[in-house]
Design a protein around this motif. Sequence first.
Motif, mmCIF file in Angstrom:
data_model
loop_
_atom_site.group_PDB
_atom_site.id
_atom_site.type_symbol
_atom_site.label_atom_id
_atom_site.label_comp_id
_atom_site.label_asym_id
_atom_site.label_seq_id
_atom_site.Cartn_x
_atom_site.Cartn_y
_atom_site.Cartn_z
ATOM 1 N N ASN A 30 48.343 30.181 -20.591
ATOM 2 C CA ASN A 30 49.034 30.904 -19.515
ATOM 3 C C ASN A 30 48.388 30.744 -18.139
ATOM 4 O O ASN A 30 48.621 31.562 -17.249
ATOM 5 C CB ASN A 30 49.193 32.390 -19.859
ATOM 6 C CG ASN A 30 50.329 32.631 -20.853
ATOM 7 O OD1 ASN A 30 50.943 31.687 -21.338
ATOM 8 N ND2 ASN A 30 50.602 33.879 -21.159
ATOM 9 N N GLY A 276 52.009 37.010 -22.471
ATOM 10 C CA GLY A 276 51.909 37.244 -21.039
ATOM 11 C C GLY A 276 52.426 38.593 -20.584
ATOM 12 O O GLY A 276 53.044 39.357 -21.342
ATOM 13 N N GLY A 293 54.579 33.017 -22.285
ATOM 14 C CA GLY A 293 54.471 33.258 -20.857
ATOM 15 C C GLY A 293 54.956 34.630 -20.419
ATOM 16 O O GLY A 293 55.521 35.400 -21.206
ATOM 17 N N ASP A 294 54.748 34.927 -19.150
ATOM 18 C CA ASP A 294 55.170 36.202 -18.584
ATOM 19 C C ASP A 294 56.675 36.392 -18.715
ATOM 20 O O ASP A 294 57.456 35.440 -18.565
ATOM 21 C CB ASP A 294 54.792 36.277 -17.101
ATOM 22 C CG ASP A 294 53.292 36.275 -16.874
ATOM 23 O OD1 ASP A 294 52.533 36.405 -17.844
ATOM 24 O OD2 ASP A 294 52.886 36.131 -15.694
ATOM 25 N N SER A 295 57.077 37.619 -18.963
ATOM 26 C CA SER A 295 58.490 38.038 -18.961
ATOM 27 C C SER A 295 59.358 37.280 -19.958
ATOM 28 O O SER A 295 60.572 37.136 -19.752
ATOM 29 C CB SER A 295 59.080 37.895 -17.542
ATOM 30 O OG SER A 295 58.331 38.639 -16.611
ATOM 31 N N CYS A 296 58.754 36.786 -21.025
ATOM 32 C CA CYS A 296 59.528 36.140 -22.087
ATOM 33 C C CYS A 296 60.023 37.183 -23.088
ATOM 34 O O CYS A 296 59.481 38.278 -23.199
ATOM 35 C CB CYS A 296 58.683 35.107 -22.832
ATOM 36 S SG CYS A 296 58.349 33.599 -21.908
ATOM 37 N N LYS A 310 57.262 31.051 -18.672
ATOM 38 C CA LYS A 310 57.759 32.355 -18.264
ATOM 39 C C LYS A 310 59.287 32.439 -18.240
ATOM 40 O O LYS A 310 59.990 31.450 -18.026
ATOM 41 C CB LYS A 310 57.199 32.728 -16.885
ATOM 42 C CG LYS A 310 57.637 31.827 -15.747
ATOM 43 C CD LYS A 310 57.013 32.247 -14.425
ATOM 44 C CE LYS A 310 57.447 33.631 -14.025
ATOM 45 N NZ LYS A 310 56.940 34.019 -12.678
ATOM 46 N N ASP A 311 59.781 33.644 -18.477
ATOM 47 C CA ASP A 311 61.202 33.987 -18.360
ATOM 48 C C ASP A 311 62.083 33.300 -19.402
ATOM 49 O O ASP A 311 63.296 33.171 -19.193
ATOM 50 C CB ASP A 311 61.728 33.665 -16.951
ATOM 51 C CG ASP A 311 61.040 34.462 -15.872
ATOM 52 O OD1 ASP A 311 60.843 35.680 -16.073
ATOM 53 O OD2 ASP A 311 60.683 33.887 -14.827
ATOM 54 N N ARG A 327 60.545 26.899 -18.374
ATOM 55 C CA ARG A 327 60.889 28.176 -17.770
ATOM 56 C C ARG A 327 62.388 28.455 -17.901
ATOM 57 O O ARG A 327 63.213 27.555 -17.846
ATOM 58 C CB ARG A 327 60.506 28.186 -16.286
ATOM 59 C CG ARG A 327 59.023 28.027 -16.021
ATOM 60 C CD ARG A 327 58.736 27.916 -14.539
ATOM 61 N NE ARG A 327 57.308 27.742 -14.265
ATOM 62 C CZ ARG A 327 56.677 26.581 -14.287
ATOM 63 N NH1 ARG A 327 57.358 25.478 -14.563
ATOM 64 N NH2 ARG A 327 55.382 26.509 -14.035
#
Length: 355
Positions: A30, A276, A293-296, A310-311, A327
């Motif tokens: 990450n 994340g 990742g972030d916001s997954c 992410k996402d 992403r």
Amino acid sequence: MKALVLAGGKGTRLRPLTHTSAKQLVPVANKPVLFYGLEAIRAAGITSVGIVVGDTGAEVRDAVGDGSSFGLDVTYIAQHAPLGLAHCVLIAREFLTDAPFVMYLGDNFLVDGIADLVDSFRKADYDAQILLTKVAEPQFYGVAELGPNGEILRLEEKPEHPRSDLAIVGVYTFSPAIHEAVRAITPSARGELEITDAIEWLIARGHRVHSHFVSGYWKDTGRLQDILECNRIVLEMINGAVCGAVDGRSEIAGNVVIEPGASVEGSVIRGPAVTGADARVRNSYIGPYTSIGDSCLVQDSEVEYAIVLKDSTIKGVSRLTYSLIGRNVEVTRAEGIPNTHQLMVGDHSRVQVRA
């Protein structure tokens, strides 16, 4: 001493991910690969850094900024086309002035950093210093051929028939003598100004060029298998830290990082693994060597030995492994009949499905 970091190039071996993103910003555990290099440069006592950027320059600038978050003073140098490593030195002349410098390829990863390399160069009277390591597929790298006493006989850039298995690691140190060399050479058959040609020019004219072997772990992260392997190595070194929310029905085993804002419900996460910030894991299994990742969102799925940026959403997938997911990607289970695979895949992609 200064540093020249190369963060341009096309990243063709990681397409389609790199059609729109810089290969140097693909994350390992990450964190973008490029950040590890910048941290290594600062740890070696270098603060003045020039970053050569190409088509993805805006993304690199947004990620790195002025370098202050790394303790660096960053100058950006635009390269209008990927014309070779020696071309990067050529266009960076104004930034480099007559200072000795380390040239660091931004998609390379060295676990032990570069402090020892920089220290040995500072103490010696070399005009160039290269790092070498043995590899299984030398045709993908610059290759060095050494004599019986370890002297450099020949350097070749990505040869079709390598003369040795000694790859040139993507970190070099140079004196100002390299500037004359890059001006003197001509483009190779690939249409690029090769840094290997410039180093051979130095050798032919009696300049002192030194080489030694990498003692720690090194990878060029330009291919899927390499970046997944780097992710594995970094995750093996993490310390677990649960900063997000984990419900009582979930099991966390081994070194697992769950970032703030993340939530885990009815799931099993076996480390080493990273989830994340603001990610959601629902009724799923996250296996070892996985970075979410972030916001997954991972729901009703199993993911192992993978990197998910992410996402992105993975939903209803029974088993996903050895994968790099970009992403804002959706990977979901098809409903109803017939029992078919439904794909929307871009150019240069690779998809493997079981019948």
